[in-house]
Each structure stands twice: as C-alpha cells, then as structure tokens.
Motif scaffolding. Structure first.
Motif, PDB file in Angstrom:
ATOM      1  N   HIS A 466       7.555  26.040 -56.154  1.00 28.61           N
ATOM      2  CA  HIS A 466       6.542  26.133 -55.100  1.00 28.61           C
ATOM      3  C   HIS A 466       6.730  25.052 -54.047  1.00 28.61           C
ATOM      4  N   ALA A 467       7.431  23.959 -54.381  1.00 30.02           N
ATOM      5  CA  ALA A 467       7.602  22.851 -53.442  1.00 30.02           C
ATOM      6  C   ALA A 467       8.463  23.239 -52.253  1.00 30.02           C
ATOM      7  N   ALA A 468       9.342  24.226 -52.444  1.00 31.32           N
ATOM      8  CA  ALA A 468      10.253  24.611 -51.360  1.00 31.32           C
ATOM      9  C   ALA A 468       9.793  25.856 -50.624  1.00 31.32           C
ATOM     10  N   ALA A 469       8.565  26.307 -50.857  1.00 24.35           N
ATOM     11  CA  ALA A 469       8.070  27.518 -50.207  1.00 24.35           C
ATOM     12  C   ALA A 469       8.056  27.348 -48.689  1.00 24.35           C
ATOM     13  N   GLY A 470       8.581  28.367 -47.989  1.00 29.28           N
ATOM     14  CA  GLY A 470       8.583  28.344 -46.536  1.00 29.28           C
ATOM     15  C   GLY A 470       9.804  27.718 -45.910  1.00 29.28           C
ATOM     16  N   SER A 471      10.650  27.110 -46.684  1.00 26.29           N
ATOM     17  CA  SER A 471      11.847  26.468 -46.144  1.00 26.29           C
ATOM     18  C   SER A 471      13.069  27.048 -46.831  1.00 26.29           C
ATOM     19  N   HIS A 472      13.898  27.789 -46.091  1.00 27.40           N
ATOM     20  CA  HIS A 472      15.095  28.374 -46.682  1.00 27.40           C
ATOM     21  C   HIS A 472      16.080  27.293 -47.095  1.00 27.40           C
ATOM     22  N   PHE A 473      16.202  26.254 -46.277  1.00 27.50           N
ATOM     23  CA  PHE A 473      17.134  25.185 -46.614  1.00 27.50           C
ATOM     24  C   PHE A 473      16.680  24.459 -47.878  1.00 27.50           C
ATOM     25  N   GLY A 474      15.382  24.158 -47.948  1.00 23.44           N
ATOM     26  CA  GLY A 474      14.853  23.505 -49.142  1.00 23.44           C
ATOM     27  C   GLY A 474      14.980  24.381 -50.369  1.00 23.44           C
ATOM     28  N   ALA A 475      14.722  25.690 -50.199  1.00 21.71           N
ATOM     29  CA  ALA A 475      14.848  26.613 -51.323  1.00 21.71           C
ATOM     30  C   ALA A 475      16.297  26.700 -51.796  1.00 21.71           C
ATOM     31  N   ALA A 476      17.228  26.680 -50.841  1.00 18.25           N
ATOM     32  CA  ALA A 476      18.643  26.734 -51.215  1.00 18.25           C
ATOM     33  C   ALA A 476      19.043  25.503 -52.018  1.00 18.25           C
ATOM     34  N   LEU A 477      18.622  24.330 -51.561  1.00 20.43           N
ATOM     35  CA  LEU A 477      18.948  23.104 -52.284  1.00 20.43           C
ATOM     36  C   LEU A 477      18.332  23.103 -53.679  1.00 20.43           C
ATOM     37  N   LEU A 478      17.067  23.539 -53.761  1.00 18.67           N
ATOM     38  CA  LEU A 478      16.388  23.541 -55.052  1.00 18.67           C
ATOM     39  C   LEU A 478      17.037  24.538 -56.012  1.00 18.67           C
ATOM     40  N   LEU A 479      17.350  25.729 -55.516  1.00 21.91           N
ATOM     41  CA  LEU A 479      18.002  26.713 -56.370  1.00 21.91           C
ATOM     42  C   LEU A 479      19.371  26.233 -56.835  1.00 21.91           C
ATOM     43  N   ALA A 480      20.120  25.632 -55.919  1.00 23.47           N
ATOM     44  CA  ALA A 480      21.421  25.091 -56.296  1.00 23.47           C
ATOM     45  C   ALA A 480      21.267  24.038 -57.389  1.00 23.47           C
TER      46      ALA A 480
END
Length: 524
Positions: A466-480
């Motif tokens: 939930h911390a990276a919601a709304g940010s594709h770059f943040g979501a990509a880093l978190l998923l990686a």
C-alpha cells in the motif's frame, strides 16, 4: 545438461522479458476493447502454429529421428534426411499459409464465434492475414534451429526468438509516439509480425554452414518421410497443449467483451515460467534422454529424468505461489497504462490467480512428455493433450456461465491437471519413470521451501504494497525488492535444506555436455 539448460534458460528469459515489454506497449496502444480483442484473437491463431514449430515442439520429433539416423547411418544420411524435412516443411507451410489466408473468415469464426456478425470479426480477419507470412518463414527457421539443438548447440536456438519481440517493440514505440487510429495501429503491428519471420530466416540464411547440415534440400513424400510426419505431427500438437488451452479459452471468452484481452494478458505472466521450463525441456532434455536410451545407459536415463523433474518443479512451485500473491500489483505495473484501464487490470489479475493454479500441471507435463518423445512415442502425449483440452473446454464453458472470465480460467486450470494426470498414469504403466532416490528426497524439500517463501512474501507484501500506491516507479522498485527478496530466501532455503550444492551446480554449469558427436561436427 545443466550448462545447456542455463544457456537455453538465459535466452528464453531474455525473450520472455522482452515479451512483457512488448505486451505492455500493446496494452497501452490498444487497451482491452474490440481493437485489442480482434488483434489478440488473430495473434492467438498465429501464435499456436508458431508454438507448434518453435520453443522445442519440433525438437520432440526431429531430434530423436535425426540422432538415430546419424548414429546408425552416418552424417551424410542424416544431412539428407534433414534436407528432406527442411524442404517438405517449407513447402507444406507455404501451401498451408495460402490456404489459411483464403479461409481466414471461416477460421476466425470458429476461433472467435462471439465476433460473428460484428465488425470485430472483420478486423480479426484482416489482422490475421497480415500475420500469416510469419508462419511460412518460421518453418525453415525452426528446422535449422532444431538441428542445432540435435548437434548440442543450444545458444542459437535460445536467442534467435529475440528478434521477433525486438521488431514488435520498435514498431509499437513508434506507433505510441504517433498515436494513430487503433484499427490502423493493429494492422501495422500485424504486418510487423509477418516481417519478423522473414528477418529471422534471413539471419539464419547468412550462416555459411547451413548447406552441410541439411543437404540436399528437396520436397519428399516418400514412405520414410510420411512416417516421420505421422510421428511428428502428434508430438507437435501435444507440445502445444498450453497454447491450445489458451485458444479454447479465447473461443469461449469471445462472447464476453474484453474477456479475450484479459485472458491473453494474464496468460502472458504464466508463459514466463512455463516458457523457461518448456523450451529448456524441449531443447535440452529430449536430446539428452535420446542419447541415454540409444546407449542403453539406465543410470544416465534416471539421472536426466530426475534432474529435469527437479529443475522444472523447483522453478514452477515458487513462480505459482508468487504470481498468486502478487497478481494485482504485477498486472497494474505491467499493463495499466494508456487505454488499459484499472477495471481491466482488476479483471486480469483475477484471471491470473486461476491460471497460475495450472502452472505446476503444465510444467509437470513439459517434464513428462520428453520421456515419451525420446522413445518416439508421440501418440500418448497427443491423447493426453486432447483429453486435457476436451476437459478444459467443457469445464471452462460451464464455469464461465457462472463466474465469467475467472470461471473460464478455472476450467483451463482443471484441464491442464487432467493432461498431467493422464501422462503420469500412462508413463507409469508403460515404462515407469526412473526417478532417483535423491530426487524423491529433494522434491518434498523443494515444496517446503516454496511454501515458506510464499508465506514470507505474503506477510511482507500485505504490509508494504500500500505504501507505493499511485506511483508506478515506487511500485516497480517495491515489486523488484519483493521478488528479489523472495528469490534470495528461496535459494537460501534450498541450500539449508540440502537440496542444492552450489559448488556442484557451478561446476555443472562450467562443464560442457560430453555429447556423442564426433569432433568436427558443425557449429550453428
């Protein structure tokens, strides 16, 4: 074997990652509406035939036959046999391509009955006709790549498919910048697929040693060649079981708007681990098993089958659990761009959960089929595939009436398990699977390690995503980070549980397969 497996794995992984980039761009360009449905339905048709030929399927028939002739009759007879196969496959596919172009309206009506009477059918027919040249060019390319695998040269077979995705990515990027009409963009993408086959064949044709691998090249319909194709075609169909399931799902989904697209994009996530295992098993395991059988080496046969089963399940189990846990964030990151909406991403993620349940069964099938193919038994895998597809279509139709696209995906998963169950029963009854005691000890530990990894991944993802919601770059880093951490934990668990020995693994990667071909063999 491990060195060859890693070579093929690397090339296939590169191709699959490029494929994700390709599909993400196509989703952004076409979305999940009628233009995407028409394009992807047409692409399913071409893709099934492409998979019948490429990704190890032709190896199932050609490699054992070529190796038998090479050992019994010599290199010149093997080259003559390969030349007849090359010429006959090329001529046959050219005729089939022309016939399919004429019959395309009927073919697309069968494959997408929900499009009948709608403009979507016309778009699908036009797209498919532009893609068809790829099939004619793919035939001779695939024969040359299969012969390369038979010679123990796996790098070209592993990396040649990259050109297909590179061409599509380049054209899609240009189209996204120009923002053309979606119907026109789909036509341009379809034409690019046809041209990509020509580029791949041209690359292979530049190699100076091709003339001695398959020579002379000629069309033949003699009894020996008819017998070869009678054995080859069932094996090729059996190898394309996952793609046939996808086509069956698309036929049923064509009556529901956007469902064809949801199933296609979800299936693309499944194809990463399935492709890694399937190509490696078809390209590496079949030649290794065939050599062991011809040599009468029971110990080598047991070792090859055991190692193949460990490698396939060791990749499939963590991939299945990871896709189920991270389905929604992965789909949003890859495809929720441009014309592909949040609602499309949610529906695709739900479909992915059920398709992931089929992955262990499909990977198990890929590990079991080579034991039949190496014995030149293609009928048993064909029957298993037909039973699985029949069950899948019936269940997908029934469950689709109740649960829409998710029900269709659940039916496809159950059909995949039916296929694997038939192969297990028939293999055990016919010749038994020579699985070593060490493999029987390690398989439960692999499953335990995958379960621990999945529990940890679920717990961490529930807290952090939930911390990276709304940010594709943040979501990509978190998923990686999540995926990388899960892989590291899984690897550590395999080490602690004494499933792998890193020193032996590195030594196996460095060691070339001894093979049985004499020095001076051709290098593709």
């Amino acid at each position: 074997m491990i060195r060859s497996f890693v070579t093929v794995l690397s090339g296939t992984l590169s191709s699959r990652l490029l494929g994700f980039g390709r599909d993400a761009l196509i989703a952004a360009l076409l979305g999940a509406g009628p233009f995407a449905d028409a394009f992807l339905a047409a692409f399913q048709l071409v893709n099934v035939v492409r998979r019948l030929l490429t990704e190890g399927a032709l190896n199932a028939a050609l490699v054992p036959a070529w190796l038998r002739i090479f050992r019994q009759e010599g290199e010149s007879r093997a080259a003559a046999f390969a030349g007849r196969v090359l010429g006959t496959v090329s001529a046959g596919l050219l005729i089939a391509t022309l016939a399919l172009a004429l019959l395309m309206p009927l073919a697309m009506t069968v494959l997408a009955p929900g499009f009948a009477g709608d403009e979507t059918l016309t778009m699908a027919v036009n797209d498919a006709r532009l893609m068809l040249p790829y099939l004619a060019f793919a035939g001779p390319s695939t024969v040359l790549l299969a012969l390369s695998s038979a010679r123990g040269r796996f790098a070209l077979a592993a990396f040649a498919p990259l050109l297909f995705n590179v061409a599509l990515i380049a054209v899609t990027i240009v189209l996204l910048m120009q923002q053309p009409d979606p119907a026109h963009a789909a036509l341009l993408l379809a034409a690019t697929i046809g041209i990509a086959g020509l580029l791949q064949l041209a690359m292979l044709a530049q190699r100076g040693d091709r003339s001695t691998i398959a020579a002379p090249v000629r069309v033949a319909i003699d009894p020996a060649m008819r017998g070869f194709f009678a054995r080859a075609l069932p094996g090729m169909v059996a190898s394309a079981g996952p793609q046939l399931l996808a086509v069956g799902g698309a036929i049923i989904a064509s009556t529901t708007p956007s469902a064809v697209s949801w199933l296609y994009f979800a299936n693309r996530l499944i194809e990463l681990p399935l492709g890694l295992v399937g190509v490696a098993m078809g390209t590496v395991l079949i030649p290794e098993l065939t050599r062991a059988l011809h040599a009468g080496d029971d110990a080598a046969l047991s070792e090859v089958q055991s190692r193949g089963l460990e490698l396939t399940m060791g990749l499939a189990l963590p991939a299945t659990l990871g896709l189920m846990i991270l389905n929604a964030p992965i789909i949003r990151l890859l495809f929720e761009h441009g014309a592909f909406s949040a609602a499309d991403a949610t529906a695709t993620a739900q479909v992915l959960t059920w398709l992931a349940a089929a992955l262990p069964a499909q990977v198990l099938t890929k590990a079991l089929q080579p034991a039949f193919f190496a014995r030149e038994d293609t009928q048993t895998p064909l029957r298993a595939t037909l039973i699985g597809c029949g069950a899948a279509i019936a269940l997908a139709f029934l469950l689709g009436q109740m649960f829409a696209a998710s029900g269709i995906a659940a039916g496809l998963a159950l059909g995949a398990w039916a296929n694997a169950a038939v192969l297990l029963r028939r293999g055990a009854a016919s010749f038994g699977f020579a699985i070593s005691s060490a493999t029987r000890r390690r398989l439960p530990r692999i499953a335990f390690a995958a379960a621990i990894m999945a529990a940890a991944l679920w717990a961490v993802a529930a807290v952090t995503l939930h911390a990276a919601a709304g940010s594709h770059f943040g979501a990509a880093l978190l998923l990686a980070g999540l995926i990388g951490g899960a892989i590291m934990l899984y690897a550590a668990l395999l080490l602690v549980l004494d499933v792998v020995d890193w020193r032996q693994t590195l030594q196996a990667i460095r060691q070339r397969s001894p093979g049985n071909l004499p020095a001076g063999d051709l290098h593709l």
